[in-house]
Scaffold this active site. Structure first.
Site, short mmCIF file in Angstrom:
data_model
loop_
_atom_site.label_atom_id
_atom_site.label_comp_id
_atom_site.label_asym_id
_atom_site.label_seq_id
_atom_site.Cartn_x
_atom_site.Cartn_y
_atom_site.Cartn_z
N GLU A 109 0.82 -1.21 0.00
CA GLU A 109 0.00 0.00 0.00
C GLU A 109 0.85 1.25 0.00
O GLU A 109 1.97 1.28 0.52
CB GLU A 109 -0.93 -0.01 1.21
N CYS A 122 3.53 8.44 0.59
CA CYS A 122 4.02 7.51 1.60
C CYS A 122 4.22 6.16 0.90
O CYS A 122 3.29 5.62 0.30
CB CYS A 122 2.99 7.41 2.73
N CYS A 129 6.62 -6.79 7.22
CA CYS A 129 7.76 -6.25 7.96
C CYS A 129 8.20 -7.29 9.00
O CYS A 129 7.36 -7.96 9.60
CB CYS A 129 7.39 -4.95 8.66
N CYS A 133 6.90 -4.73 15.71
CA CYS A 133 6.47 -3.74 16.71
C CYS A 133 5.02 -4.03 17.09
O CYS A 133 4.18 -4.25 16.21
CB CYS A 133 6.62 -2.32 16.16
N CYS A 136 1.85 -2.00 15.65
CA CYS A 136 1.82 -1.73 14.20
C CYS A 136 1.13 -2.86 13.44
O CYS A 136 1.47 -4.04 13.62
CB CYS A 136 3.25 -1.57 13.71
N CYS A 353 -0.24 5.96 9.32
CA CYS A 353 0.93 5.15 9.62
C CYS A 353 0.57 3.97 10.51
O CYS A 353 -0.26 4.07 11.40
CB CYS A 353 2.04 5.94 10.30
N1 SAH Z 1 9.29 0.69 9.53
C1 SAH Z 1 9.62 2.06 9.55
C2 SAH Z 1 8.73 2.89 8.65
C3 SAH Z 1 7.28 2.52 8.57
S1 SAH Z 1 6.31 2.79 10.02
C4 SAH Z 1 9.57 2.60 10.97
O1 SAH Z 1 9.08 1.91 11.85
O2 SAH Z 1 10.06 3.70 11.18
C5 SAH Z 1 6.07 4.55 9.99
C6 SAH Z 1 5.77 5.17 11.33
O3 SAH Z 1 4.48 4.76 11.79
C7 SAH Z 1 6.74 4.78 12.43
O4 SAH Z 1 7.19 5.93 13.11
C8 SAH Z 1 5.90 3.93 13.38
O5 SAH Z 1 6.36 4.04 14.70
C9 SAH Z 1 4.53 4.52 13.17
N2 SAH Z 1 3.41 3.65 13.53
C10 SAH Z 1 3.33 2.33 13.35
N3 SAH Z 1 2.11 1.89 13.77
C11 SAH Z 1 1.43 2.96 14.22
C12 SAH Z 1 0.12 3.16 14.74
N4 SAH Z 1 -0.73 2.15 14.86
N5 SAH Z 1 -0.24 4.42 15.08
C13 SAH Z 1 0.61 5.46 14.90
N6 SAH Z 1 1.83 5.33 14.39
C14 SAH Z 1 2.25 4.10 14.05
FE1 SF4 Z 2 7.86 -2.57 10.82
FE2 SF4 Z 2 5.69 -1.37 11.73
FE3 SF4 Z 2 7.81 -1.58 13.31
FE4 SF4 Z 2 7.87 0.08 11.20
S1 SF4 Z 2 6.55 0.27 13.00
S2 SF4 Z 2 9.45 -1.38 11.84
S3 SF4 Z 2 6.59 -1.07 9.73
S4 SF4 Z 2 6.59 -3.28 12.50
#
Ligand code: SAH
Ligand code: SF4
Length: 365
Positions: A109, A122, A129, A133, A136, A353
């Site tokens: 996406e 974006c 991934c 986390c 996420c 995000c």
């Molecule tokens: N993997 C990379 C880039 C993609 S995630 C990273 O983690 O930096 C992009 C951003 O979205 C990151 O800062 C992450 O912490 C944030 N993010 C992920 N899940 C989220 C959520 N459910 N609500 C708000 N931000 C989120």
């Molecule tokens: Fe991967 Fe989501 Fe963590 Fe970014 S925030 S590193 S996309 S698991």
């Protein structure tokens, strides 16, 4: 074996969509090789490059400066196939979340966010991934594969065409979609270089940001590229105990290792590292967190981007109240820190995000 039975005397099989080379996403060298393979002069690659990346033509018939016979050969023997948009959902705020289908059927996406006279895109760097986390949606999918430089570039070309983005109008790219860009740095940098080329889309390096969860070797490697994109770190925790609980990567590279890598990162004059900080109610959003955030941010030139948690299915976190977000903002800016709050665009369509995840057979979602 006698004459006619020799395999090399038989006509080659009809080119089909899997066997033909695909010019979409090829860099200059690859386009030169393509021309050489068709016994054409190498300089024609310049015309192909401008057609593909400056004009964003999607059909060989548009390349009218090429001879008719060459266009016919390209039509027959070379694909020009970008990732296909299979679903687009427009949000109230004007941003659009697109689902792209890659040639092997993988879905990723990307989000198009229009602002006056420019657009921010974006991008995804991986299908899924590996970083896991806990807050996420993409992290819950696990990793399926890396995207190629061509597939990353394809998200850009396809979104710009879909939204009729004027040639030359500014474009910002943020690698904040699906995937950990540092896990796929070669392909991300390949796309960066292609998109940066002045004869093509010509996106300046300062308009590209790579966001990482904190892979220290990747941060160090990024610092060696010239030119390179800007760096954003997803901090999301201010003590090792808390951060490790929501970001497993912290067990390998902890806050001190990160601070050292960021302090050593070779910044240009006026450049700052963005610290993204997801606000999870009762988990990452205390006033003590705010104070520790200030101390962390002061160790190198930085600015902080607070991201209230975007809720998605199956995760027990909540965003803080607006009043509490305000309070944290005041605390940080009162200490002289540059702070912004990401009012997530596209929240109503799950395109914000961390909400980018596709259900796909095999994905643990
Ligand atoms: N993997 C990379 C880039 C993609 S995630 C990273 O983690 O930096 C992009 C951003 O979205 C990151 O800062 C992450 O912490 C944030 N993010 C992920 N899940 C989220 C959520 N459910 N609500 C708000 N931000 C989120
Ligand atoms: Fe991967 Fe989501 Fe963590 Fe970014 S925030 S590193 S996309 S698991």
């Amino acid at each position: 074996m006698t004459g006619a039975a020799r395999p090399w005397d038989q006509p080659a099989p009809e080119p089909n969509s899997l066997g033909r080379p695909n010019a979409a996403g090829m860099d200059r060298d690859e386009l030169e090789l393509l021309m050489a393979s068709l016994a054409e002069k190498a300089f024609r690659a310049d015309h192909l490059f401008a057609g593909l990346y400056r004009h964003r033509w999607t059909d060989w018939s548009s390349f009218t400066a090429l001879s008719k016979p060459l266009r016919t050969r390209l039509q027959d023997e070379v694909e020009l196939r970008w990732p296909e948009i299979v679903e687009s959902v427009v949000s109230d705020d004007g941003s659009t979340k697109h689902a792209f289908s890659m040639q092997d059927g993988s879905i990723v996406e990307g989000v198009h966010m229009p602002y006056e006279g420019r657009a921010t895109l974006c991008l995804s760097s991986q299908v899924g991934c590996a970083m896991g986390c806990t807050f996420c949606a993409t992290g819950k999918m696990g990793i399926l594969r890396n995207l190629t430089a061509a597939e990353i570039t394809g998200q850009v070309i396809t979104m710009l065409n879909h939204h009729a983005h004027p040639i030359g109008a500014p474009v910002n790219l943020v690698f904040m979609g699906m995937g950990e860009p540092m896990h796929n740095l070669a392909h991300v940098m390949g796309a960066f270089r292609l998109l940066n080329d002045p004869e093509g889309v010509a996106i300046p390096p300062r308009r590209v940001t790579i966001s990482t969860s904190g892979l220290v070797p990747g941060i160090q490697r990024l610092g060696t590229f010239k030119p390179r994109p800007r760096l954003a770190l997803s901090l999301n925790g201010t003590t090792d105990e808390h951060r490790s609980r929501i970001m497993p990567v912290n067990r390998v590279w902890n806050l001190e290792a990160l601070a050292e890598a960021l302090t050593a990162f070779p910044l240009q004059k006026g450049e700052r590292i963005t610290l993204e900080y997801v606000l999870l109610k009762g988990v990452t959003d205390s006033l003590e967190d705010g104070r520790r955030l200030v101390a962390f941010a002061r160790r190198f030139p930085s600015k902080i981007n607070l991201i209230p948690f975007n809720p998605h299915e199956g995760v027990g976190f909540e965003p803080p109240t607006e009043a509490h977000i305000d309070e944290l903002c005041q605390l940080l800016s009162g200490q002289g820190i540059t702070v912004s709050v990401r009012r997530s665009r596209g929240q109503d369509i799950a395109g914000a995000c961390g909400q980018l995840a596709r259900k796909r057979s095999g994905a643990a979602d």
